[in-house]
Design a protein around this motif. Structure first.
Motif, mmCIF file in Angstrom:
data_model
loop_
_atom_site.group_PDB
_atom_site.id
_atom_site.type_symbol
_atom_site.label_atom_id
_atom_site.label_comp_id
_atom_site.label_asym_id
_atom_site.label_seq_id
_atom_site.Cartn_x
_atom_site.Cartn_y
_atom_site.Cartn_z
ATOM 1 N N LEU A 65 125.975 63.108 0.550
ATOM 2 C CA LEU A 65 127.385 63.409 0.777
ATOM 3 C C LEU A 65 127.754 63.365 2.247
ATOM 4 C CD1 LEU A 65 127.758 66.399 -1.733
ATOM 5 C CD2 LEU A 65 128.203 63.981 -2.145
ATOM 6 N N LYS A 66 126.807 63.758 3.116
ATOM 7 C CA LYS A 66 127.113 63.846 4.543
ATOM 8 C C LYS A 66 126.831 62.555 5.309
ATOM 9 C CE LYS A 66 126.330 68.843 5.012
ATOM 10 N NZ LYS A 66 125.520 69.892 5.682
ATOM 11 N N PHE A 67 125.720 61.888 4.955
ATOM 12 C CA PHE A 67 125.271 60.754 5.774
ATOM 13 C C PHE A 67 125.201 59.422 5.038
ATOM 14 C CE2 PHE A 67 123.118 64.645 7.348
ATOM 15 C CZ PHE A 67 123.820 64.777 8.539
ATOM 16 N N GLY A 68 125.428 59.422 3.739
ATOM 17 C CA GLY A 68 125.474 58.165 3.014
ATOM 18 C C GLY A 68 124.212 57.837 2.240
ATOM 19 N N LEU A 69 124.279 56.722 1.503
ATOM 20 C CA LEU A 69 123.234 56.318 0.569
ATOM 21 C C LEU A 69 121.918 55.997 1.264
ATOM 22 C CD1 LEU A 69 122.424 55.577 -2.331
ATOM 23 C CD2 LEU A 69 123.338 53.281 -1.912
ATOM 24 N N ASP A 70 121.950 55.272 2.355
ATOM 25 C CA ASP A 70 120.727 54.844 3.020
ATOM 26 C C ASP A 70 119.898 56.043 3.467
ATOM 27 O OD1 ASP A 70 119.004 52.790 4.005
ATOM 28 O OD2 ASP A 70 119.746 53.166 6.029
ATOM 29 N N THR A 71 120.527 57.000 4.128
ATOM 30 C CA THR A 71 119.825 58.196 4.600
ATOM 31 C C THR A 71 119.281 59.011 3.443
ATOM 32 O OG1 THR A 71 121.208 58.311 6.580
ATOM 33 C CG2 THR A 71 120.064 60.327 5.934
ATOM 34 N N ALA A 72 120.077 59.146 2.381
ATOM 35 C CA ALA A 72 119.646 59.926 1.221
ATOM 36 C C ALA A 72 118.410 59.308 0.562
ATOM 37 C CB ALA A 72 120.785 60.039 0.216
ATOM 38 N N VAL A 123 102.292 59.501 -4.315
ATOM 39 C CA VAL A 123 102.271 58.048 -4.188
ATOM 40 C C VAL A 123 102.822 57.703 -2.806
ATOM 41 C CG1 VAL A 123 104.616 57.646 -5.077
ATOM 42 C CG2 VAL A 123 102.871 55.887 -5.403
ATOM 43 N N GLN A 124 102.467 56.525 -2.295
ATOM 44 C CA GLN A 124 102.986 56.075 -1.008
ATOM 45 C C GLN A 124 104.159 55.131 -1.243
ATOM 46 O OE1 GLN A 124 102.370 56.840 2.211
ATOM 47 N NE2 GLN A 124 104.029 55.421 2.742
ATOM 48 N N ILE A 125 105.343 55.518 -0.750
ATOM 49 C CA ILE A 125 106.546 54.708 -0.938
ATOM 50 C C ILE A 125 106.946 54.082 0.392
ATOM 51 C CG2 ILE A 125 108.966 54.683 -1.637
ATOM 52 C CD1 ILE A 125 108.456 57.035 -3.422
ATOM 53 N N ASP A 126 107.077 52.765 0.387
ATOM 54 C CA ASP A 126 107.589 52.037 1.554
ATOM 55 C C ASP A 126 109.049 51.697 1.278
ATOM 56 O OD1 ASP A 126 105.113 52.083 2.846
ATOM 57 O OD2 ASP A 126 104.450 50.282 1.774
ATOM 58 N N TYR A 127 109.938 52.294 2.061
ATOM 59 C CA TYR A 127 111.374 52.085 1.859
ATOM 60 C C TYR A 127 111.901 51.083 2.880
ATOM 61 C CZ TYR A 127 116.391 52.956 1.727
ATOM 62 O OH TYR A 127 117.753 52.812 1.646
ATOM 63 N N LEU A 128 112.582 50.057 2.396
ATOM 64 C CA LEU A 128 113.166 49.029 3.249
ATOM 65 C C LEU A 128 114.623 48.834 2.849
ATOM 66 C CD1 LEU A 128 110.307 46.375 2.852
ATOM 67 C CD2 LEU A 128 110.555 47.982 4.738
ATOM 68 N N SER A 129 115.494 48.738 3.852
ATOM 69 C CA SER A 129 116.903 48.474 3.547
ATOM 70 C C SER A 129 117.447 47.449 4.539
ATOM 71 C CB SER A 129 117.733 49.758 3.615
ATOM 72 O OG SER A 129 117.823 50.251 4.939
ATOM 73 N N LEU A 130 118.369 46.650 4.063
ATOM 74 C CA LEU A 130 118.989 45.619 4.899
ATOM 75 C C LEU A 130 120.493 45.631 4.649
ATOM 76 C CD1 LEU A 130 118.593 43.193 6.835
ATOM 77 C CD2 LEU A 130 118.411 41.734 4.806
ATOM 78 N N GLY A 131 121.262 45.880 5.697
ATOM 79 C CA GLY A 131 122.710 45.862 5.598
ATOM 80 C C GLY A 131 123.295 47.096 4.950
ATOM 81 N N LEU A 132 122.467 48.124 4.736
ATOM 82 C CA LEU A 132 122.944 49.303 4.011
ATOM 83 C C LEU A 132 123.330 50.448 4.942
ATOM 84 C CD1 LEU A 132 123.352 50.446 1.124
ATOM 85 C CD2 LEU A 132 121.022 51.362 1.263
ATOM 86 N N ALA A 133 122.723 50.490 6.130
ATOM 87 C CA ALA A 133 122.893 51.643 7.021
ATOM 88 C C ALA A 133 124.354 51.941 7.339
ATOM 89 C CB ALA A 133 122.103 51.420 8.312
ATOM 90 N N THR A 171 119.167 45.777 -0.531
ATOM 91 C CA THR A 171 119.830 44.784 0.316
ATOM 92 C C THR A 171 121.323 44.783 0.010
ATOM 93 O OG1 THR A 171 117.858 43.392 0.327
ATOM 94 C CG2 THR A 171 119.929 42.366 0.989
ATOM 95 N N LYS A 172 122.124 44.917 1.052
ATOM 96 C CA LYS A 172 123.588 44.926 0.903
ATOM 97 C C LYS A 172 124.165 43.757 1.663
ATOM 98 C CE LYS A 172 127.787 46.635 0.151
ATOM 99 N NZ LYS A 172 128.531 45.489 0.709
ATOM 100 N N THR A 173 124.845 42.853 0.929
ATOM 101 C CA THR A 173 125.587 41.770 1.556
ATOM 102 C C THR A 173 127.074 42.085 1.431
ATOM 103 O OG1 THR A 173 125.592 40.509 -0.507
ATOM 104 C CG2 THR A 173 123.769 40.115 1.018
ATOM 105 N N GLU A 174 127.910 41.115 1.739
ATOM 106 C CA GLU A 174 129.359 41.367 1.759
ATOM 107 C C GLU A 174 129.882 41.819 0.398
ATOM 108 O OE1 GLU A 174 133.533 39.135 3.070
ATOM 109 O OE2 GLU A 174 131.605 38.090 3.205
#
Length: 274
Positions: A144-151, A165-175, A212-215
């Motif tokens: 709610l405060k910082f958005g989807l990417d941070t959450a 488990v070991q989770i590798d989180y990657l995001s592109l264009g979402l921040a 991944t977030k595009t237009e």
């Protein structure tokens, strides 16, 4: 005599001509009737098809509206419970802890009592942490405060800290992406449920979460190195977790694809237009 024959011949020819004209006229009328009937039938079938499509569209819209209402009600209830837990029960437990600490300073305890008291305080601390964890999962403040990417980062980091488990989180264009809150919450729940399913069933050591977030499009990929399964069982699955994922993907009008093989892990790929 010859004249009569010629007259009879002309009369016969005229009669044949009239019959031919009548036949042509009848044939033309029949063709017009057939063509009119065919056009009318085509128009009827087309209208019937349009009506069927419209009925299907209305049923789909009705189903989506019902799903949206259920999801909205669910999130509202989660928010209410999270607030009650955090502000209500959390405040009470913190108050009890403060009272116990004040009592401890004014009491003389034996060694055994001291140990019992310390264990009780540890249990109280664990209860407060567990309560906060449950409240956070119900409605993460970071979303709610910082958005989807941070959450999503926070959620994956929390799982990593548990050692499950070991989770590798990657995001592109979402921040810095601007995403409707309802959509963001729905996507968060989808990823949360996918990872929970992995923890419950996959016996995986590592998981890759890629957003991944595009237009105009957002894609989610969740891959694990677990034991895999036959994807046909998903069609018969009655589990709430998978059902909730399907409902949320349907609500966002997304496309979902699951690829899995025994001993080779599982990959879930979802696409949304946003």
């Amino acid at each position: 005599m010859i004249s009569n024959l010629e007259n009879n011949k002309k009369i016969q020819e005229l009669s044949i001509s009239q019959k031919n004209s009548l036949n042509y006229l009848l044939f033309g009328i029949i063709m017009v009737i057939l063509l009119t009937s065919y056009i009318s039938y085509r128009n009827y079938r087309h209208k019937q098809k349009l009506q069927t499509n419209r009925i299907n569209e209305l049923e789909t819209e009705k189903q989506l509206a019902a799903t949206a209402a259920v999801l909205k009600g669910e999130e509202q209830e989660r928010t209410r419970l999270a607030k009650d837990l955090h502000d209500g029960l959390g405040g009470m437990l913190s108050g009890i802890k403060y009272s116990f600490e004040s009592i401890k300073g004014n009491m003389i305890m034996t060694t055994d009592n001291q140990q019992v008291f310390e264990r009780s305080m540890d249990m109280l601390d664990s209860s407060i942490k567990e309560m906060r964890r449950v409240a956070h999962n119900m409605m993460p403040e970071s979303l709610l405060k910082f958005g989807l990417d941070t959450a999503l980062k926070d959620f994956c980091n929390h799982i990593n800290k548990t050692g499950a488990v070991q989770i590798d989180y990657l995001s592109l264009g979402l921040a810095n992406a601007s995403i409707n809150q309802t959509v963001a919450i729905t996507i968060y729940r989808i990823v949360q449920e996918l990872i929970n399913n992995t923890l419950k069933h996959a016996k995986a050591e590592t998981v890759i979460v890629q957003i991944t977030k595009t237009e105009h499009q957002l894609t989610i990929t969740v891959e694990d190195d677990g034991e895999g399964f036959d994807t046909l069982i998903l069609k018969k699955s009655q589990g709430m977790g998978w059902t909730n994922i399907l409902h949320r993907v349907e609500f966002l009008k997304g496309n979902l694809n699951v690829d899995s093989e025994y001993s080779k892990g599982t990959s879930v790929h979802i696409e949304f237009n946003v």
